[in-house]
Design an enzyme around this catalytic site. Structure first.
Site, PDB file in Angstrom:
ATOM      1  N   ASP A  28      63.951   6.890  11.114  1.00 57.85           N
ATOM      2  CA  ASP A  28      63.787   7.430  12.470  1.00 57.85           C
ATOM      3  C   ASP A  28      64.768   6.811  13.466  1.00 57.85           C
ATOM      4  OD1 ASP A  28      60.404   7.231  11.535  1.00 57.85           O
ATOM      5  OD2 ASP A  28      61.546   9.081  11.747  1.00 57.85           O
TER       6      ASP A  28
ATOM      7  N   TYR B 266      53.798  11.851   6.045  1.00 56.84           N
ATOM      8  CA  TYR B 266      54.652  11.676   7.238  1.00 56.84           C
ATOM      9  C   TYR B 266      53.793  11.962   8.465  1.00 56.84           C
ATOM     10  CZ  TYR B 266      58.982  11.139   4.627  1.00 56.84           C
ATOM     11  OH  TYR B 266      59.988  10.684   3.802  1.00 56.84           O
TER      12      TYR B 266
ATOM     13  N   ASP C 260      69.891  11.660   5.219  1.00 54.30           N
ATOM     14  CA  ASP C 260      68.527  11.277   4.855  1.00 54.30           C
ATOM     15  C   ASP C 260      68.217   9.953   5.538  1.00 54.30           C
ATOM     16  OD1 ASP C 260      66.984  10.103   1.750  1.00 54.30           O
ATOM     17  OD2 ASP C 260      66.124  10.649   3.709  1.00 54.30           O
ATOM     18  N   SER C 261      68.010  10.020   6.857  1.00 53.03           N
ATOM     19  CA  SER C 261      67.906   8.766   7.623  1.00 53.03           C
ATOM     20  C   SER C 261      66.450   8.461   7.983  1.00 53.03           C
ATOM     21  CB  SER C 261      68.699   8.910   8.932  1.00 53.03           C
ATOM     22  OG  SER C 261      68.001   9.773   9.806  1.00 53.03           O
TER      23      SER C 261
HETATM   24  N1  SAM Z   1      62.590  10.111   3.855  1.00 48.62           N
HETATM   25  C1  SAM Z   1      62.705   9.105   4.907  1.00 48.62           C
HETATM   26  C2  SAM Z   1      62.425   9.702   6.267  1.00 48.62           C
HETATM   27  O1  SAM Z   1      62.318  10.908   6.368  1.00 48.62           O
HETATM   28  O2  SAM Z   1      62.315   8.908   7.216  1.00 48.62           O
HETATM   29  C3  SAM Z   1      64.074   8.456   4.844  1.00 48.62           C
HETATM   30  C4  SAM Z   1      64.188   7.635   3.612  1.00 48.62           C
HETATM   31  S1  SAM Z   1      65.616   6.705   3.353  1.00 48.62           S
HETATM   32  C5  SAM Z   1      64.851   5.315   2.703  1.00 48.62           C
HETATM   33  C6  SAM Z   1      66.203   6.233   4.951  1.00 48.62           C
HETATM   34  C7  SAM Z   1      67.381   5.301   4.786  1.00 48.62           C
HETATM   35  O3  SAM Z   1      68.291   5.380   5.895  1.00 48.62           O
HETATM   36  C8  SAM Z   1      66.992   3.821   4.703  1.00 48.62           C
HETATM   37  O4  SAM Z   1      67.273   3.326   3.412  1.00 48.62           O
HETATM   38  C9  SAM Z   1      67.843   3.134   5.777  1.00 48.62           C
HETATM   39  O5  SAM Z   1      68.285   1.844   5.393  1.00 48.62           O
HETATM   40  C10 SAM Z   1      68.980   4.133   5.907  1.00 48.62           C
HETATM   41  N2  SAM Z   1      69.756   3.996   7.143  1.00 48.62           N
HETATM   42  C11 SAM Z   1      69.274   3.820   8.399  1.00 48.62           C
HETATM   43  N3  SAM Z   1      70.293   3.756   9.283  1.00 48.62           N
HETATM   44  C12 SAM Z   1      71.458   3.909   8.567  1.00 48.62           C
HETATM   45  C13 SAM Z   1      72.844   3.938   8.914  1.00 48.62           C
HETATM   46  N4  SAM Z   1      73.246   3.797  10.184  1.00 48.62           N
HETATM   47  N5  SAM Z   1      73.753   4.126   7.923  1.00 48.62           N
HETATM   48  C14 SAM Z   1      73.342   4.283   6.628  1.00 48.62           C
HETATM   49  N6  SAM Z   1      72.040   4.253   6.227  1.00 48.62           N
HETATM   50  C15 SAM Z   1      71.114   4.070   7.201  1.00 48.62           C
END
Ligand code: SAM
EC number: 2.5.1.16
Length: 307
Positions: A176, A242, A173-174
């Site tokens: 972009d 989105y 669930d990352s």
């Molecule tokens: N629903 C959203 C979307 O579709 O873009 C994603 C929501 S969630 C908040 C995305 C999360 O990924 C963020 O909290 C961000 O900090 C986390 N994130 C980004 N890169 C990461 C990494 N390398 N390892 C772990 N978490 C990561």
């Protein structure tokens, strides 16, 4: 957590005063805007700018580096689909890993599955977790499940350390592929996911928009076809806030009998009693929309099937 709700961030009023406009090189020439009633939080973590505002029509909104991550009104669509598309496709998921997902929404959905015994989550930014618990309690409720273990760190490093065949399912669930999530869209990361899954295990990843990112999607599909020897599928759904109003998911399984993602074997429809727990009822997912999610428009089907 620093609070500074006085200074107007760049993405507010840069286009229309009192509105948030989602301007990004990821979708040049367009920008979705939401009317801002009140800015509730602004902060800068080691990884990204974090903002929460009260919108006039979508409830509270979480923004990371100027990009909408979730709104109270439509988060159900994304969280339910990215979670139940994989978990309803295998008979008895027990051990699940979430990468990213710091708002807790995917955790909330995973915890609906009574077969699950252990849920690990690796989120890089503790500020996202803290902000979600403070401003989005109905989303962050996922952290309250006793099966959940929160790891604060980079998902890339976490997966490298995971013993082979540990998980039944991995959900990525990352944000972009700009900023901390960039490596989560690259081949070595997918290889580490495949290694962490048992034979017949499944992965579900956030896979952008067929209207905006076919070039990214075709690279991801090509990599997944080389890495995941069970099945490789692309599904999509509607999330109004989105970019382009849709978001997609890669659904893949590792070697072994290919998982048939299109026909759920482990249904969790809205009327299931265990759905109506502290997490509230399912608002979006059901078995019909599960199957329908894999029906693609011709332009996308052509590219994805050609890889
Ligand atoms: N629903 C959203 C979307 O579709 O873009 C994603 C929501 S969630 C908040 C995305 C999360 O990924 C963020 O909290 C961000 O900090 C986390 N994130 C980004 N890169 C990461 C990494 N390398 N390892 C772990 N978490 C990561």
């Amino acid at each position: 957590m620093e609070m500074d709700s006085n200074k107007q961030p760049d993405c507010i009023s840069s286009v229309i005063p009192g509105w948030f406009s989602e301007i990004s090189p990821m979708w040049p020439g367009e920008a979705h805007s939401l009317k801002v009633e009140k800015i509730l939080f602004q902060g800068k973590s080691d990884y990204q700018n974090v903002m929460v505002f009260q919108s006039s029509t979508y409830g509270k909104v979480l923004i990371l580096d100027g990009v909408i991550q979730l709104t109270e009104r439509d988060e159900c669509a994304y969280q339910e689909m990215i979670t139940h598309l994989p978990l309803c496709s295998i008979p008895n998921p027990k051990k699940v890993l979430v990468i990213g997902g710091g708002d807790g929404g995917v955790l909330r959905e995973v915890s609906r599955h009574s077969s699950v015994e252990k849920i690990d989550i690796c989120e890089i930014d503790k500020m996202v977790v803290d902000v979600s618990k403070q401003f989005f309690p109905d989303v962050a409720v996922g952290f309250e499940d006793p099966r959940v273990t929160l790891h604060i760190g980079d998902g890339v490093a976490f997966l490298k350390a995971v013993p082979e065949g540990t998980y039944d399912a991995v959900i990525v669930d990352s944000s972009d592929p700009i900023g901390p999530a960039q490596e989560l869209f690259e081949k070595p990361f997918f290889e580490s996911v495949a290694k962490a899954l048992r034979p017949g295990g499944v992965v579900s990843t956030q896979a952008e928009s067929i209207w905006l990112h076919m070039h990214i999607i075709e690279d991801i599909v090509a990599n997944c076809r080389q890495i995941f020897k069970g099945s490789v599928n692309y599904a999509w759904t509607t999330v109004p806030t989105y970019p382009s109003g849709v978001i997609g998911f890669m659904l893949c399984s590792t070697e072994g009998p290919p998982v048939d993602f299109k026909h759920p074997v482990n249904p969790i429809d809205a009327d299931d009693s265990h759905c109506n727990s502290s997490k509230g009822p399912l608002k979006f997912y059901n078995s019909e929309i599960h199957t329908a999610a894999f029906c693609l428009p011709t332009f996308a089907k052509k590219v994805i099937e050609s890889k």
